[in-house]
Design a protein around this motif. Structure first.
Motif, PDB file in Angstrom:
ATOM      1  N   THR A 215      -7.080   4.397  -2.285  1.00 46.98           N
ATOM      2  CA  THR A 215      -6.209   4.323  -1.114  1.00 46.98           C
ATOM      3  C   THR A 215      -6.338   5.571  -0.253  1.00 46.98           C
ATOM      4  O   THR A 215      -5.915   5.585   0.903  1.00 46.98           O
ATOM      5  CB  THR A 215      -4.735   4.192  -1.540  1.00 46.98           C
ATOM      6  OG1 THR A 215      -4.339   5.384  -2.234  1.00 46.98           O
ATOM      7  CG2 THR A 215      -4.527   2.980  -2.435  1.00 46.98           C
TER       8      THR A 215
ATOM      9  N   PHE B  90       0.848  -1.192   0.000  1.00 50.78           N
ATOM     10  CA  PHE B  90       0.000   0.000   0.000  1.00 50.78           C
ATOM     11  C   PHE B  90       0.890   1.251   0.000  1.00 50.78           C
ATOM     12  O   PHE B  90       1.877   1.321   0.738  1.00 50.78           O
ATOM     13  CB  PHE B  90      -0.879  -0.032   1.250  1.00 50.78           C
ATOM     14  CG  PHE B  90      -1.802   1.132   1.413  1.00 50.78           C
ATOM     15  CD1 PHE B  90      -3.097   1.070   0.956  1.00 50.78           C
ATOM     16  CD2 PHE B  90      -1.374   2.295   2.053  1.00 50.78           C
ATOM     17  CE1 PHE B  90      -3.949   2.147   1.126  1.00 50.78           C
ATOM     18  CE2 PHE B  90      -2.214   3.369   2.221  1.00 50.78           C
ATOM     19  CZ  PHE B  90      -3.515   3.298   1.753  1.00 50.78           C
ATOM     20  N   PRO B  91       0.577   2.314  -0.791  1.00 51.11           N
ATOM     21  CA  PRO B  91      -0.618   2.470  -1.624  1.00 51.11           C
ATOM     22  C   PRO B  91      -0.442   2.105  -3.097  1.00 51.11           C
ATOM     23  O   PRO B  91      -1.424   2.082  -3.845  1.00 51.11           O
ATOM     24  CB  PRO B  91      -0.892   3.971  -1.492  1.00 51.11           C
ATOM     25  CG  PRO B  91       0.469   4.578  -1.407  1.00 51.11           C
ATOM     26  CD  PRO B  91       1.293   3.591  -0.612  1.00 51.11           C
TER      27      PRO B  91
END
Length: 329
Positions: free
Chosen positions: A232, A140-141
């Protein structure tokens, strides 16, 4: 004031998880989205009808149970996560609960969402509440780490007690139309999640077209996603009603074909009670009231709860409280 019209008990409603299905490229290629029509429909939300007075307060209480309270900052600490979890345990001030006459209702957020590094901290801080911990995972992201690294991260978060995993797809696969690669990767993520529910983040602001968003939604659902999620929160363009309508209609089509209910999570930029009510109205009108439950709908948000508290207090007193009276962390 009594709001007996709302049942906000924090109990999980049993439903059949998405087992995943074979990749149907013929179905994927049939997908076409008309952006102009989507914009007209999305623009009608909130313009035709609104909820007022006690009903609005009831909807806002429901919204609290649909929030994934989130902290995903570079300067996160164990202390910040613990303070967020304390807020999750008591999302509303006791005087508001008393004035609304809802002290006997269990109004708790849908989850607390953190980086893997803080999963154990959050699990310990939420012990005994029933509130699940969600971990963002798979690099992530951006989602650009090697597959083995991303799978290991999922497994570690689950081992640390995360009951939900928010994974990130590689946007390049969508832009290239490499649906087999996207399917295979999301399927591998789902296997690594085990019993933990998987929310699949599409990064919709980087997918170029609504048709791409719709196709990516469908492929991820075929691969076994329990939720599909917009963003995100780190992209330049995050959740909006047009993209939400695209994804919700793919959820509806998937349900019509498979009888499997997939959850939806808009994330990024949803900061006001008014925004929350629009998304809830859209979901209700497109999928039905039964979809407005934590196992099928979440907001990815960090500041939304603060504004909902302010709106609830305004509904009771006619005055808006200062933000510092509802601190998050």
């Amino acid at each position: 004031m009594s709001l007996r019209v709302v049942d906000n008990s924090h109990t999980e409603t049993p439903h059949k998880r998405n087992p995943g299905f074979p990749l149907d490229l013929d179905w994927v290629e049939r997908v076409r989205m008309n952006r102009s029509a989507l914009e007209r429909r999305a623009g009608s939300i909130g313009a035709r009808r609104t909820v007022k007075k006690e009903y609005q307060l009831a909807w806002l209480l429901k919204a609290i149970t649909l929030i994934d309270l989130t902290t995903l900052n570079a300067d996160d600490t164990d202390g910040r996560v613990e303070r967020l979890c304390a807020k999750a345990r008591h999302p509303l001030r006791s005087d508001i609960l008393e004035k609304l006459d809802i002290g006997d209702l269990s109004i708790l957020p849908g989850a607390v969402c953190v980086y893997h590094r803080f999963v154990k901290t959050a699990v310990n801080a939420l012990e005994g509440t029933g509130i699940p911990v969600a971990a963002v995972s798979t690099a992530f992201p951006h989602g650009l780490a090697p597959l083995e690294t991303k799978l290991k991260e999922i497994e570690m978060s689950v081992a640390d007690g995360a009951r939900e995993i928010d994974i990130v797809i590689e946007r390049g696969m969508v832009l290239r139309g490499d649906w087999q690669a996207l399917y295979d990767q999301v399927r591998a993520f789902r296997k690594a999640c085990g019993d933990a529910h998987m929310k699949t983040i599409l990064g919709t602001g980087e997918l170029a077209t609504q048709t791409n968003i719709a196709k990516a939604s469908l492929v991820c659902m075929m691969a076994g996603a329990d939720f599909i999620k917009t963003s995100t929160g780190k992209e330049k363009v995050n959740a909006d009603l047009v993209t939400s309508l695209t994804m919700i209609r793919m959820i509806r089509w998937f349900h019509e074909e498979t009888a499997i209910q997939i959850g939806y999570k808009p994330a990024g930029g949803i900061a006001t009670a008014g925004d929350a009510l629009k998304y809830m109205a859209l979901l209700k009108e497109e999928l039905g009231t039964h979809w407005l439950q934590p196992h099928l709908f979440r907001f990815g948000a960090s500041s939304l709860l603060t504004d909902i508290e302010r709106q609830l207090e305004h509904g009771l007193t006619g005055h808006y409280a200062a933000d510092y009276r509802q601190p998050m962390v």
